[in-house]
Each structure stands twice: as C-alpha cells, then as structure tokens.
Design a protein around this motif. Structure first.
Motif, PDB file in Angstrom:
ATOM      1  N   VAL A  16       0.853  -1.189   0.000  1.00 32.85           N
ATOM      2  CA  VAL A  16       0.000   0.000   0.000  1.00 32.85           C
ATOM      3  C   VAL A  16       0.888   1.237   0.000  1.00 32.85           C
ATOM      4  O   VAL A  16       2.032   1.194   0.453  1.00 32.85           O
ATOM      5  CB  VAL A  16      -0.976   0.017   1.201  1.00 32.85           C
ATOM      6  CG1 VAL A  16      -1.995  -1.106   1.090  1.00 32.85           C
ATOM      7  CG2 VAL A  16      -0.246  -0.054   2.530  1.00 32.85           C
ATOM      8  N   LYS A  17       0.339   2.305  -0.537  1.00 31.59           N
ATOM      9  CA  LYS A  17       1.085   3.563  -0.628  1.00 31.59           C
ATOM     10  C   LYS A  17       0.445   4.605   0.275  1.00 31.59           C
ATOM     11  O   LYS A  17      -0.781   4.762   0.281  1.00 31.59           O
ATOM     12  CB  LYS A  17       1.114   4.055  -2.060  1.00 31.59           C
ATOM     13  CG  LYS A  17       1.864   3.111  -2.983  1.00 31.59           C
ATOM     14  CD  LYS A  17       2.140   3.774  -4.310  1.00 31.59           C
ATOM     15  CE  LYS A  17       2.806   2.780  -5.235  1.00 31.59           C
ATOM     16  NZ  LYS A  17       4.237   2.837  -5.174  1.00 31.59           N
ATOM     17  N   LYS A  18       1.257   5.309   1.008  1.00 31.47           N
ATOM     18  CA  LYS A  18       0.799   6.339   1.933  1.00 31.47           C
ATOM     19  C   LYS A  18      -0.164   7.298   1.243  1.00 31.47           C
ATOM     20  O   LYS A  18       0.109   7.798   0.150  1.00 31.47           O
ATOM     21  CB  LYS A  18       1.999   7.123   2.475  1.00 31.47           C
ATOM     22  CG  LYS A  18       1.611   8.202   3.461  1.00 31.47           C
ATOM     23  CD  LYS A  18       2.811   8.951   3.959  1.00 31.47           C
ATOM     24  CE  LYS A  18       2.369  10.018   4.947  1.00 31.47           C
ATOM     25  NZ  LYS A  18       3.509  10.747   5.489  1.00 31.47           N
ATOM     26  N   GLU A  20      -3.016   6.702  -0.153  1.00 31.01           N
ATOM     27  CA  GLU A  20      -3.937   6.117  -1.126  1.00 31.01           C
ATOM     28  C   GLU A  20      -5.097   5.433  -0.404  1.00 31.01           C
ATOM     29  O   GLU A  20      -4.922   4.831   0.650  1.00 31.01           O
ATOM     30  CB  GLU A  20      -3.217   5.114  -2.033  1.00 31.01           C
ATOM     31  CG  GLU A  20      -2.364   5.805  -3.071  1.00 31.01           C
ATOM     32  CD  GLU A  20      -1.968   4.881  -4.214  1.00 31.01           C
ATOM     33  OE1 GLU A  20      -2.659   3.884  -4.487  1.00 31.01           O
ATOM     34  OE2 GLU A  20      -0.943   5.195  -4.831  1.00 31.01           O
ATOM     35  N   THR A  21      -6.282   5.537  -0.993  1.00 29.73           N
ATOM     36  CA  THR A  21      -7.481   4.935  -0.428  1.00 29.73           C
ATOM     37  C   THR A  21      -7.790   3.647  -1.167  1.00 29.73           C
ATOM     38  O   THR A  21      -7.707   3.586  -2.393  1.00 29.73           O
ATOM     39  CB  THR A  21      -8.662   5.919  -0.530  1.00 29.73           C
ATOM     40  OG1 THR A  21      -8.321   7.108   0.205  1.00 29.73           O
ATOM     41  CG2 THR A  21      -9.929   5.329   0.047  1.00 29.73           C
ATOM     42  N   TYR A  22      -8.164   2.631  -0.399  1.00 24.10           N
ATOM     43  CA  TYR A  22      -8.480   1.308  -0.922  1.00 24.10           C
ATOM     44  C   TYR A  22      -9.871   0.914  -0.439  1.00 24.10           C
ATOM     45  O   TYR A  22     -10.332   1.385   0.601  1.00 24.10           O
ATOM     46  CB  TYR A  22      -7.445   0.288  -0.426  1.00 24.10           C
ATOM     47  CG  TYR A  22      -6.037   0.632  -0.821  1.00 24.10           C
ATOM     48  CD1 TYR A  22      -5.487   0.158  -2.004  1.00 24.10           C
ATOM     49  CD2 TYR A  22      -5.239   1.464  -0.027  1.00 24.10           C
ATOM     50  CE1 TYR A  22      -4.184   0.485  -2.381  1.00 24.10           C
ATOM     51  CE2 TYR A  22      -3.946   1.795  -0.390  1.00 24.10           C
ATOM     52  CZ  TYR A  22      -3.429   1.294  -1.569  1.00 24.10           C
ATOM     53  OH  TYR A  22      -2.144   1.632  -1.944  1.00 24.10           O
ATOM     54  N   THR A  51      -7.470   4.085   4.196  1.00 23.29           N
ATOM     55  CA  THR A  51      -6.389   4.878   3.616  1.00 23.29           C
ATOM     56  C   THR A  51      -5.085   4.489   4.302  1.00 23.29           C
ATOM     57  O   THR A  51      -5.020   4.444   5.537  1.00 23.29           O
ATOM     58  CB  THR A  51      -6.665   6.391   3.790  1.00 23.29           C
ATOM     59  OG1 THR A  51      -7.922   6.692   3.185  1.00 23.29           O
ATOM     60  CG2 THR A  51      -5.571   7.231   3.158  1.00 23.29           C
ATOM     61  N   ASP A  55       3.690   3.948   3.401  1.00 22.06           N
ATOM     62  CA  ASP A  55       4.040   2.903   2.442  1.00 22.06           C
ATOM     63  C   ASP A  55       4.343   1.654   3.275  1.00 22.06           C
ATOM     64  O   ASP A  55       5.121   1.723   4.238  1.00 22.06           O
ATOM     65  CB  ASP A  55       5.281   3.287   1.638  1.00 22.06           C
ATOM     66  CG  ASP A  55       5.043   4.439   0.669  1.00 22.06           C
ATOM     67  OD1 ASP A  55       3.881   4.821   0.457  1.00 22.06           O
ATOM     68  OD2 ASP A  55       6.035   4.949   0.125  1.00 22.06           O
TER      69      ASP A  55
END
Length: 79
Positions: A16-18, A20-22, A51, A55
C-alpha cells in the motif's frame, strides 16, 4: 444475518502507498479480491474504505471473518 462468502482461506500480501485509499471487499463476491468490484450490490454488505498511513506491506483478509478488517487476524485457521 447474511454471511460473507469466503474468497480464500489465506491472506493476500499487498503493497500500500501512503495516502492512497483502498476499498476492501467485505462480501467475498468480488472477482478483484481483496478489493471491491461492486458485486456487493446484491447483498447487505458494503466495502470497507481504508487509507494507508504509510508505504507498507500488509496482509489483507480474504476469508472475510477477521475481527480487524481489512487486515488478517488469522481467523481463517479456524475453518
């Protein structure tokens, strides 16, 4: 009460990237596991928005029974 479909009895490892919403699939019906593809619309479930705070490598639940959604808590071992 509706029970989610078990997509898989193991977590999936994702990066996951700091910031970013999933959207985690809570119903288990998505063909894009572990993420939502809209398949929940015929169920009572809604995807879980989260979110990433940094990272990171995370273990996402696919059995849909976790007590710590969307993250795996090893509940899949009980099946």
């Amino acid at each position: 009460m509706e029970i989610p479909k078990i997509a898989k009895k193991a977590p999936i490892t994702i990066q996951v990237k700091k910031g970013e919403t999933y959207y985690w699939c809570a119903c288990g019906r998505s063909s894009n596991q572990p993420f939502c593809d809209g398949s929940h619309k015929v169920t009572a479930f809604k995807p879980l928005e989260f979110t990433a705070g940094k990272d990171d490598t995370v273990y996402i639940c696919q059995c849909k029974q976790t007590e710590t959604p969307p993250f795996c808590d090893c509940t899949h071992r009980d099946f």
